[in-house]
Design a protein around this motif. Structure first.
Motif, mmCIF file in Angstrom:
data_model
loop_
_atom_site.group_PDB
_atom_site.id
_atom_site.type_symbol
_atom_site.label_atom_id
_atom_site.label_comp_id
_atom_site.label_asym_id
_atom_site.label_seq_id
_atom_site.Cartn_x
_atom_site.Cartn_y
_atom_site.Cartn_z
ATOM 1 N N LEU A 96 0.953 9.886 -5.348
ATOM 2 C CA LEU A 96 1.041 10.921 -4.917
ATOM 3 C C LEU A 96 2.291 11.445 -5.853
ATOM 4 C CD1 LEU A 96 1.384 10.307 -1.321
ATOM 5 C CD2 LEU A 96 0.007 11.865 -2.432
ATOM 6 N N ARG A 97 3.333 10.076 -6.587
ATOM 7 C CA ARG A 97 3.820 10.878 -7.729
ATOM 8 C C ARG A 97 3.787 11.321 -8.526
ATOM 9 N NH1 ARG A 97 7.191 7.083 -5.341
ATOM 10 N NH2 ARG A 97 6.802 5.678 -6.954
ATOM 11 N N VAL A 98 2.792 11.023 -9.743
ATOM 12 C CA VAL A 98 1.971 11.098 -10.814
ATOM 13 C C VAL A 98 1.466 12.471 -10.396
ATOM 14 C CG1 VAL A 98 0.072 10.411 -12.209
ATOM 15 C CG2 VAL A 98 2.327 8.490 -11.527
ATOM 16 N N ILE A 99 0.640 12.800 -9.399
ATOM 17 C CA ILE A 99 -0.286 13.971 -8.836
ATOM 18 C C ILE A 99 0.588 14.858 -9.400
ATOM 19 C CG2 ILE A 99 -1.500 14.856 -7.096
ATOM 20 C CD1 ILE A 99 -3.444 12.077 -6.633
ATOM 21 N N ASP A 100 1.393 14.620 -8.105
ATOM 22 C CA ASP A 100 2.552 15.725 -8.598
ATOM 23 C C ASP A 100 2.693 16.157 -9.872
ATOM 24 O OD1 ASP A 100 1.892 16.315 -5.534
ATOM 25 O OD2 ASP A 100 4.113 14.894 -5.421
ATOM 26 N N VAL A 152 0.945 -1.205 -0.093
ATOM 27 C CA VAL A 152 -0.418 0.242 0.057
ATOM 28 C C VAL A 152 0.827 1.213 -0.262
ATOM 29 C CG1 VAL A 152 -1.924 1.543 1.084
ATOM 30 C CG2 VAL A 152 -2.106 -1.110 0.773
ATOM 31 N N LYS A 153 1.573 1.458 1.162
ATOM 32 C CA LYS A 153 3.089 2.333 0.802
ATOM 33 C C LYS A 153 3.480 2.763 -1.067
ATOM 34 C CE LYS A 153 6.396 4.747 3.713
ATOM 35 N NZ LYS A 153 6.940 4.466 4.855
ATOM 36 N N GLU A 154 3.684 1.577 -1.439
ATOM 37 C CA GLU A 154 4.420 1.836 -3.183
ATOM 38 C C GLU A 154 3.221 2.232 -3.570
ATOM 39 O OE1 GLU A 154 7.827 -1.436 -2.839
ATOM 40 O OE2 GLU A 154 5.456 -2.113 -3.386
#
Length: 150
Positions: A104-108, A96-98
């Protein structure tokens, strides 16, 4: 997370940070990692191009009608087991953490993206604001089946 409602991708990011600390009850459809990776994949395709597009006539007619309806009502329902047409199957399973980190990286990356956005596979050309609202609804719909242990 039944009845979850996000107003923007910023709200999604806040929830993702909170989710890291909870135990997840397995979902009916996909493991949570796969849900997170699928949501990340759809956002990424807005920047890189979807592997398959519906015919132009569909994107210009039915697709436009459907996205206008979704944007007007502020929510959507779709097949939560449908993969992105033409996309490689998500082979890797992770924690889940990955998955949270990936989304989060893709949204950023999407929020920082200043290039021309690719047409959506069904809805056709969308503005960055329309994509943000659509992706928020897409994540919300997938998260509606996620439950956390208390």
């Amino acid at each position: 997370m039944n009845n979850v409602q996000f107003a923007s991708l910023d709200d999604v990011k806040k929830e993702l940070l909170i989710m890291e600390g909870y135990d997840v009850i397995p979902t009916k459809q996909w493991p949570l990692y796969e849900i997170l990776a699928h949501c990340a994949q759809t956002i990424e395709y807005s920047m890189t191009g979807y592997p398959q597009l519906k015919p132009r006539i569909v994107r210009k007619t039915i697709g436009r009608i459907v996205i206008r309806k979704f944007l007007k009502q502020g929510h959507m329902k779709h097949d939560l087991t449908a993969h992105v047409p033409g996309a490689a199957k998500l082979e890797k399973q992770g924690t889940v953490k990955e998955g949270i980190g990936l989304l989060l990286r893709v949204i950023d990356a999407f929020q920082a993206y200043e290039g021309k956005l690719a047409p959506h596979l069904i809805f056709g050309d969308l503005s960055k604001e329309e994509y943000d609202r659509y992706f928020t609804m897409h994540v919300t719909d997938h998260f509606s089946e996620v439950q956390f242990a208390s």
